[in-house]
Design a protein around this motif. Sequence first.
Motif, short mmCIF file in Angstrom:
data_model
loop_
_atom_site.label_atom_id
_atom_site.label_comp_id
_atom_site.label_asym_id
_atom_site.label_seq_id
_atom_site.Cartn_x
_atom_site.Cartn_y
_atom_site.Cartn_z
N LEU A 1 10.17 -4.69 -1.24
CA LEU A 1 10.95 -4.31 -2.49
C LEU A 1 10.40 -3.21 -3.49
N ARG A 2 9.18 -3.10 -3.54
CA ARG A 2 8.62 -2.01 -4.30
C ARG A 2 9.01 -0.68 -3.59
N CYS A 3 8.93 -0.81 -2.23
CA CYS A 3 8.91 0.31 -1.54
C CYS A 3 10.50 0.71 -1.54
N LEU A 4 11.29 -0.09 -1.79
CA LEU A 4 12.74 0.19 -2.04
C LEU A 4 13.00 0.93 -3.23
N ALA A 5 12.25 0.52 -4.08
CA ALA A 5 12.54 1.07 -5.72
C ALA A 5 11.80 2.28 -5.74
N ALA A 6 10.47 2.57 -4.98
CA ALA A 6 10.15 3.94 -4.99
C ALA A 6 10.90 4.72 -4.16
N LEU A 7 11.27 4.30 -2.98
CA LEU A 7 12.39 5.30 -2.26
C LEU A 7 13.35 5.66 -3.07
N ALA A 8 14.07 4.81 -3.93
CA ALA A 8 15.25 5.33 -4.95
C ALA A 8 14.49 6.12 -5.89
N ARG A 9 13.53 6.20 -6.49
CA ARG A 9 12.97 6.95 -7.42
C ARG A 9 12.62 8.43 -6.88
N ALA B 1 0.73 -1.39 0.19
CA ALA B 1 0.15 0.08 -0.11
C ALA B 1 0.80 1.24 0.09
N TRP B 2 2.11 1.19 0.88
CA TRP B 2 2.90 2.42 1.04
C TRP B 2 3.38 2.90 -0.46
N ALA B 3 4.03 1.48 -1.16
CA ALA B 3 4.72 1.68 -2.30
C ALA B 3 3.58 2.12 -3.50
N MET B 4 2.34 1.68 -3.38
CA MET B 4 1.24 2.33 -4.24
C MET B 4 1.32 3.86 -4.11
N LEU B 5 1.09 4.14 -2.59
CA LEU B 5 1.03 5.59 -2.36
C LEU B 5 2.04 6.29 -3.18
N SER B 6 3.37 5.78 -2.71
CA SER B 6 4.55 6.41 -3.29
C SER B 6 4.47 6.76 -4.92
N ASP B 7 4.18 5.63 -5.68
CA ASP B 7 4.15 5.70 -7.12
C ASP B 7 2.98 6.83 -7.50
N ASP B 8 1.87 6.67 -6.88
CA ASP B 8 0.73 7.62 -7.32
C ASP B 8 1.24 8.87 -7.28
N ALA B 9 1.82 9.29 -5.70
CA ALA B 9 2.40 10.61 -5.67
C ALA B 9 3.34 11.17 -6.49
N LEU B 10 4.19 10.28 -6.90
CA LEU B 10 5.58 10.51 -7.78
C LEU B 10 4.91 10.89 -9.31
N ALA B 11 3.99 10.16 -9.55
CA ALA B 11 3.50 10.33 -10.98
C ALA B 11 2.77 11.71 -11.04
N ALA B 12 2.24 12.03 -9.82
CA ALA B 12 1.34 13.40 -9.62
C ALA B 12 2.47 14.55 -9.47
N GLY B 13 3.68 14.39 -9.43
CA GLY B 13 4.65 15.46 -9.11
C GLY B 13 4.86 15.52 -7.94
N TYR C 1 8.31 10.51 -1.46
CA TYR C 1 9.40 10.19 -0.66
C TYR C 1 9.10 9.56 0.69
N ALA C 2 8.12 10.52 1.50
CA ALA C 2 7.74 10.06 2.81
C ALA C 2 6.76 8.71 2.69
N TYR C 3 5.74 8.50 1.88
CA TYR C 3 5.29 7.19 1.68
C TYR C 3 6.30 6.17 1.24
N ALA C 4 7.09 6.18 0.53
CA ALA C 4 8.27 5.04 0.24
C ALA C 4 8.95 5.03 1.54
N ARG C 5 9.46 6.13 2.28
CA ARG C 5 10.39 5.98 3.35
C ARG C 5 9.49 5.06 4.59
#
Length: 139
Positions: free
Chosen positions: A100-108, A46-58, A64-68
């Motif tokens: 693992l998705r959170c780790l990638a989201a944090l990197a992005r 869920a946190w990875a998905m939130l991070s991906d959505d936030a990143l896609a929206a700029g 970063y906070a969601y991924a962390r």
Amino acid sequence: METHKNLLGGPEPTFLPEEDEPYRMMAEQSASPTQVAADYPAFCLAWAMLSDDALAAGRNVEAYAYARTGYHRGLDSLRRSGWKGHGPIPWEHRANRGFLRCLAALARAAEAIKEAPEAERCWQFLNDSSAEAYAELKQ
């Protein structure tokens, strides 16, 4: 589930425990990642998905906070599962994918806020943990 035979004498793979209810909420109830994270805060996907959505929206800082958050929740779960700070975290195990998705989201997200050393550390950690996840997520 396939077992991995460790021929090099390093740590055994870590498999996070399965938790079916958050997956069911998303699939059957169409629950949002926000709802799932609120009900199951240790559920990294869920946190990875939130991070991906936030990143896609700029919304890079939010991403970063969601991924962390997901990353740290995942580290706690890994440690409870016997992980000692290194060793394989297999991508093919569904419960490991959220971390693992959170780790990638944090990197992005780190890249997006121009924190290059953190991004490099996270990508290396992902590759060290699961080359398969790295290949899948570093696109």
